[in-house]
Design an enzyme around this catalytic site. Structure first.
Site, PDB file in Angstrom:
ATOM      1  N   ASP A  57       0.777  -1.260   0.000  1.00  0.00           N
ATOM      2  CA  ASP A  57       0.000   0.000   0.000  1.00  0.00           C
ATOM      3  C   ASP A  57       0.808   1.310   0.000  1.00  0.00           C
ATOM      4  O   ASP A  57       1.788   1.428   0.727  1.00  0.00           O
ATOM      5  CB  ASP A  57      -0.856   0.095   1.267  1.00  0.00           C
ATOM      6  N   TRP A  81       5.889 -10.292   1.476  1.00  0.00           N
ATOM      7  CA  TRP A  81       5.450  -9.499   2.623  1.00  0.00           C
ATOM      8  C   TRP A  81       6.155  -9.965   3.900  1.00  0.00           C
ATOM      9  O   TRP A  81       6.417 -11.153   4.070  1.00  0.00           O
ATOM     10  CB  TRP A  81       3.928  -9.645   2.749  1.00  0.00           C
ATOM     11  N   PHE A 113       2.132  -0.827  10.051  1.00  0.00           N
ATOM     12  CA  PHE A 113       1.161  -1.039   8.974  1.00  0.00           C
ATOM     13  C   PHE A 113       0.739   0.309   8.358  1.00  0.00           C
ATOM     14  O   PHE A 113       1.223   1.365   8.750  1.00  0.00           O
ATOM     15  CB  PHE A 113      -0.075  -1.763   9.526  1.00  0.00           C
ATOM     16  N   ARG A 187      -7.466  -1.034  11.763  1.00  0.00           N
ATOM     17  CA  ARG A 187      -6.219  -0.499  11.184  1.00  0.00           C
ATOM     18  C   ARG A 187      -6.433   0.535  10.081  1.00  0.00           C
ATOM     19  O   ARG A 187      -7.524   0.810   9.647  1.00  0.00           O
ATOM     20  CB  ARG A 187      -5.396  -1.658  10.630  1.00  0.00           C
ATOM     21  N   GLU A 239     -10.468  -2.411   4.529  1.00  0.00           N
ATOM     22  CA  GLU A 239      -9.122  -1.898   4.781  1.00  0.00           C
ATOM     23  C   GLU A 239      -8.959  -0.504   4.171  1.00  0.00           C
ATOM     24  O   GLU A 239      -9.707  -0.119   3.275  1.00  0.00           O
ATOM     25  CB  GLU A 239      -8.062  -2.815   4.143  1.00  0.00           C
ATOM     26  N   TRP A 334      -3.872  -8.888  -3.802  1.00  0.00           N
ATOM     27  CA  TRP A 334      -3.377  -9.887  -2.842  1.00  0.00           C
ATOM     28  C   TRP A 334      -3.517 -11.311  -3.372  1.00  0.00           C
ATOM     29  O   TRP A 334      -2.880 -12.229  -2.856  1.00  0.00           O
ATOM     30  CB  TRP A 334      -4.094  -9.732  -1.491  1.00  0.00           C
TER      31      TRP A 334
HETATM   32  C1  FRU Z   1      -3.839  -3.629   2.775  1.00  0.00           C
HETATM   33  C2  FRU Z   1      -3.207  -4.058   4.083  1.00  0.00           C
HETATM   34  C3  FRU Z   1      -3.571  -3.083   5.190  1.00  0.00           C
HETATM   35  C4  FRU Z   1      -2.438  -3.247   6.170  1.00  0.00           C
HETATM   36  C5  FRU Z   1      -1.278  -3.482   5.251  1.00  0.00           C
HETATM   37  C6  FRU Z   1      -0.232  -4.383   5.805  1.00  0.00           C
HETATM   38  O1  FRU Z   1      -3.194  -4.116   1.657  1.00  0.00           O
HETATM   39  O2  FRU Z   1      -3.624  -5.368   4.411  1.00  0.00           O
HETATM   40  O3  FRU Z   1      -4.844  -3.296   5.745  1.00  0.00           O
HETATM   41  O4  FRU Z   1      -2.257  -2.147   6.985  1.00  0.00           O
HETATM   42  O5  FRU Z   1      -1.792  -4.031   4.062  1.00  0.00           O
HETATM   43  O6  FRU Z   1       0.895  -4.396   5.005  1.00  0.00           O
END
Ligand code: FRU
Length: 533
Positions: A57, A81, A113, A187, A239, A334
């Protein structure tokens, strides 16, 4: 004597090594690395990618003192990741970027994050001064130990400030500033200065809804309300929200817009970003009635119907004289992001885009188009005023005239009938990425089923991606931004957008159009060759 011999021996050794290196260089230059190394083949010409390692992100975007700042979810030790950092890049025009050192590192409280940053011009936080206003960032702490132990409070919000225009950051000593231990998914705080109600506002994703918080000093936050349970698309976790007022184009009416990313549950599978339009009284967000009907009918309205635009949010602190809402998303999904066939780095960002709120027959829509700064990179333009397309297939341009890995193409289609209009980029390896309009079944599409390397994922190219028509038409304008490994297609001034990535075995070489039955017209075809050197 012994010493001299040793020196001579070393010199000789050095000569042999250098000579063999030179020879091997010569040998390898016989192979055209450019054609065959994935690294060269897949790295975009102008979309932002990290120099190395993993990115997801966009985070903390703000404008200050002539620079657009872009932070990003980053794991510098791998191409998948992992423990999240905030990487950093800056630009004077949102088109070409310079990567800076990593801005925020994880610590004992957790990974860093997604989140946002604002310029605290009035120094409400007290972290800086009026002369040197602090930049304040809010991010989510994700605690992996608590996650493992299935303990409460895995995610909380922390803040940090920068007194040197976002280069280095100091974490606040009393972090976290917001906790909600019972919430597992809690988050991605996005802060905004709410100039209408004179407060700092923050929206975050909390499971299947968003929560709004207000503050006077960016440190103490009060829960205002929540929104979203059973509203809009809920195929996956919510998100990366964003929340801001926008003027309706051509009027002085304003509405509040909520952007909301969801994974999975996007219109073509996996990750995507929906939006909501309504009113906000300083505490509560209420969906506009006609918009509410629209999202029920359309199964959500989406910033982008392609599969590769996720977690996008807007820049803060854009001056009032500029007045634009500037947006950027992560150009991946994703479903396969961690498997795409790049080696040193993974993922790029979309082109920066300007969002507009438009209203037609009482329907509100968000449109997006590439930022106007892209025009400064046009090196050559090829124009064709009117083309009547009679043949089944017509080549519109090929590599003898332009480099098809950096183009901005614009045109208007006229006299469309119940037919399928397919525009394709292809190469001599029979890789094809196509987009177009199916007027028989009323949808726009992108088809990457034969676009090159598909081996890394079963879902990447399982089916074509579709975007429904919002109304019928026989004329439409189209804009396409093409890089080596992505296309971004904007229909009807950006009212419907589709963005997708692809991995061809060699760069695309021709651009052609096919149709099945009826003749039609392409007007004002403008092919802009972009140059970034
Ligand atoms: C979205 C996400 C967010 C989180 C981040 C973690 O792609 O899942 O919700 O903060 O990526 O890398």
């Amino acid at each position: 004597m012994k010493k001299v011999l040793k020196k001579e021996f070393l010199e000789l050794l050095l000569c042999v090594v250098t000579l063999s290196m030179l020879l091997s260089c010569k040998q390898s230059s016989l192979i055209d690395k450019k054609e065959y190394s994935n690294e060269e083949l897949y790295r975009p010409n102008f979309h932002f990618t990290p120099k190395k390692a993993w990115m997801n992100d966009p985070n903390g975007m703000f404008y200050y003192n002539g620079y657009y700042h872009l932070y990003f979810q980053h794991y510098p030790d791998s191409t998948v990741w992992g423990p999240m950092h905030w990487g950093h890049a800056i630009s004077t025009d949102m088109v070409t970027w310079t990567e800076k050192p990593i801005a925020i590192y994880p610590d004992e409280k957790g990974y860093i994050f997604s989140g946002s940053a604002v310029v605290d011009l009035q120094n409400t936080s007290g972290f800086g001064s009026l002369k040197n206003p602090p930049i304040v960032a809010m991010f989510t702490y994700h605690n992996p130990e608590k996650e493992k132990a299935k303990a409460p409070g895995v995610q909380s919000q922390g803040i940090a400030y920068s007194l040197n225009e976002g280069l280095t950051w100091t974490k606040y000593k009393s972090n976290p500033v917001i906790e909600f231990p019972s919430m597992k998914d809690f988050r991605d705080p996005k802060m905004t200065w709410d100039n209408i109600h004179k407060q700092w506002l923050m929206v975050l994703a909390a499971g299947d809804k968003t929560m709004f918080y207000g503050s006077k000093n960016l440190k103490d936050w009060e829960l205002l309300s929540d929104f979203g349970k059973n509203i809009g698309a809920h195929g996956g976790v919510w998100e990366c929200p964003d929340f801001f007022p926008m003027l309706v184009e051509g009027s002085d009416e304003y509405k509040w817009v909520l952007l909301l990313s969801i994974n999975p549950g996007g219109p073509n599978g996996g990750s995507a970003t929906q939006y909501f339009v309504g009113d906000f009284d300083g505490k509560t967000f209420k969906l506009d009635e006609s918009f509410s009907k629209d999202i029920n009918q359309q199964k959500g309205l989406w910033i982008d119907y392609g599969r590769d635009n996720y977690a996008g949010v807007t820049w803060s602190n854009i001056s009032e004289t500029d007045g634009r809402k500037l947006f950027m998303g992560w150009m991946s999904n994703w479903n396969y992001a961690q498997k795409v066939p790049t080696q040193k780095w993974r993922s790029s960002m979309t082109m920066a885009r300007e969002l507009k709120l438009i209203k037609e027959d009482n329907h509100y829509r968000i449109s997006s188009l590439p930022v106007r700064e892209l025009q400064n990179y046009v090196a050559k333009t090829i124009k064709k005023e009117t083309l009547i397309i009679k043949d089944k297939k017509t080549v519109l341009i090929d590599k003898s005239l332009v480099d098809l890995t950096k183009l901005d193409i614009q045109f208007t289609l006229k006299n469309l009938k119940k037919d399928v209009y397919t525009f394709s980029f292809s190469n001599g390896f029979k890789n094809t990425i196509s987009f177009g309009i199916n007027k028989k079944e009323n949808y726009f599409f992108i088809d990457r089923r034969e676009s090159g390397d598909l081996s890394f994922s079963d879902v990447f190219a399982k089916q074509i991606s579709k975007a429904p028509f919002t109304k019928d038409f026989d004329k439409i304008d189209v804009r396409v931004i093409v890089d080596k490994t992505s296309i971004e297609v904007f229909y009807n001034n950006g009212e419907t957008v589709m963005t997708e990535i692809f991995f061809p075995e060699k760069p695309m070489e021709t651009f052609a159009v096919t149709k099945e039955n009826f003749e039609f017209t392409i007007e004002n075809l403008t092919i802009n060759q972009l140059n970034f050197n």
